[in-house]
Design a protein around this motif. Structure first.
Motif, PDB file in Angstrom:
ATOM      1  N   UNK A  13      64.414 141.136  19.750  1.00 40.77           N
ATOM      2  CA  UNK A  13      64.028 139.724  19.925  1.00 40.77           C
ATOM      3  C   UNK A  13      64.763 138.841  18.926  1.00 40.77           C
ATOM      4  N   UNK A  14      64.869 139.300  17.679  1.00 37.40           N
ATOM      5  CA  UNK A  14      65.595 138.517  16.671  1.00 37.40           C
ATOM      6  C   UNK A  14      67.072 138.406  17.032  1.00 37.40           C
ATOM      7  N   UNK A  18      69.115 134.991  17.713  1.00 37.52           N
ATOM      8  CA  UNK A  18      70.342 134.680  16.988  1.00 37.52           C
ATOM      9  C   UNK A  18      71.476 134.359  17.960  1.00 37.52           C
ATOM     10  N   UNK A  19      71.591 135.150  19.028  1.00 38.91           N
ATOM     11  CA  UNK A  19      72.623 134.913  20.039  1.00 38.91           C
ATOM     12  C   UNK A  19      72.434 133.534  20.680  1.00 38.91           C
ATOM     13  N   UNK A  20      71.176 133.198  21.026  1.00 40.52           N
ATOM     14  CA  UNK A  20      70.877 131.895  21.639  1.00 40.52           C
ATOM     15  C   UNK A  20      71.215 130.755  20.673  1.00 40.52           C
ATOM     16  N   UNK A  24      74.174 128.671  22.247  1.00 38.95           N
ATOM     17  CA  UNK A  24      73.632 127.539  23.002  1.00 38.95           C
ATOM     18  C   UNK A  24      73.255 126.384  22.080  1.00 38.95           C
ATOM     19  N   UNK A  25      72.405 126.666  21.098  1.00 37.77           N
ATOM     20  CA  UNK A  25      71.894 125.599  20.225  1.00 37.77           C
ATOM     21  C   UNK A  25      72.994 124.959  19.363  1.00 37.77           C
ATOM     22  N   UNK A  26      73.789 125.787  18.682  1.00 35.81           N
ATOM     23  CA  UNK A  26      74.825 125.253  17.791  1.00 35.81           C
ATOM     24  C   UNK A  26      75.828 124.377  18.554  1.00 35.81           C
ATOM     25  N   UNK A  27      76.419 124.847  19.672  1.00 29.04           N
ATOM     26  CA  UNK A  27      77.358 123.981  20.413  1.00 29.04           C
ATOM     27  C   UNK A  27      76.689 122.705  20.943  1.00 29.04           C
ATOM     28  N   UNK A  28      75.421 122.810  21.341  1.00 24.83           N
ATOM     29  CA  UNK A  28      74.693 121.648  21.842  1.00 24.83           C
ATOM     30  C   UNK A  28      74.544 120.591  20.743  1.00 24.83           C
TER      31      UNK A  28
END
Length: 158
Positions: A13-14, A18-20, A24-28
């Motif tokens: 889950x961690x 981390x992958x998400x 996804x979050x960082x580029x957004x």
């Protein structure tokens, strides 16, 4: 820093979080900052401030998750051979001696604990009382409402 126990499921889950965060979050957030910058004056740009704050949160969470994974001692409950003893990762069936209610808990790491999901922290009072017990043993737990007594019905490693 000492190793922190984590179940295989908790580690997965961690890693997924981390992958998400990274894909996804960082580029957004980076796109939101670029968009806000294009509006001109940054001194009174609420969108820019919000995006920068979000970036700080995302980067902080990435560091936190990476730190947890690097300090984790990952334990797969299926591979445990504890001879029927309650240990980290074990799933334990209990019977409350006062009410007769049956409950099932898995003893997991601090970050994985979810009482509604039947996962209790290895540091919780009930888990500390259960560690080392076998099926048929009694465990006394000092709960906020007073002393509770549980009978260990079964210990599984799943």
């Amino acid at each position: 820093m000492s190793k922190v126990p984590l179940t295989l499921t908790g580690a997965e889950k961690l890693r997924a979080e981390l992958h998400r965060l990274k894909t996804i979050e960082r580029p957004s957030v980076i796109a939101a900052i670029a968009e806000a910058r294009s509006h001109g004056d940054l001194s009174e740009n609420a969108e820019y401030d919000a995006a920068k704050e979000r970036q700080g949160f995302v980067e902080g969470r990435i560091q936190e998750v990476e730190g947890k994974l690097s300090n984790a001692q990952i334990i797969d409950p299926k591979l445990l051979d504890a001879g029927g003893r309650c240990v980290f990762g074990a799933t334990v069936d209990l019977e409350d001696q006062d009410s007769g209610d049956a409950v099932t808990y898995q003893i997991v790491g601090e970050d994985e604990a979810d009482i509604k999901g039947g996962k209790i922290s290895v540091n919780s009072p009930i888990a500390r009382a259960l560690i080392g017990k076998f099926a048929g043993d009694m465990a006394q737990v000092m709960a906020p409402g007073g002393l509770r007594e549980y009978e260990v019905l079964d210990v599984r490693y799943e």
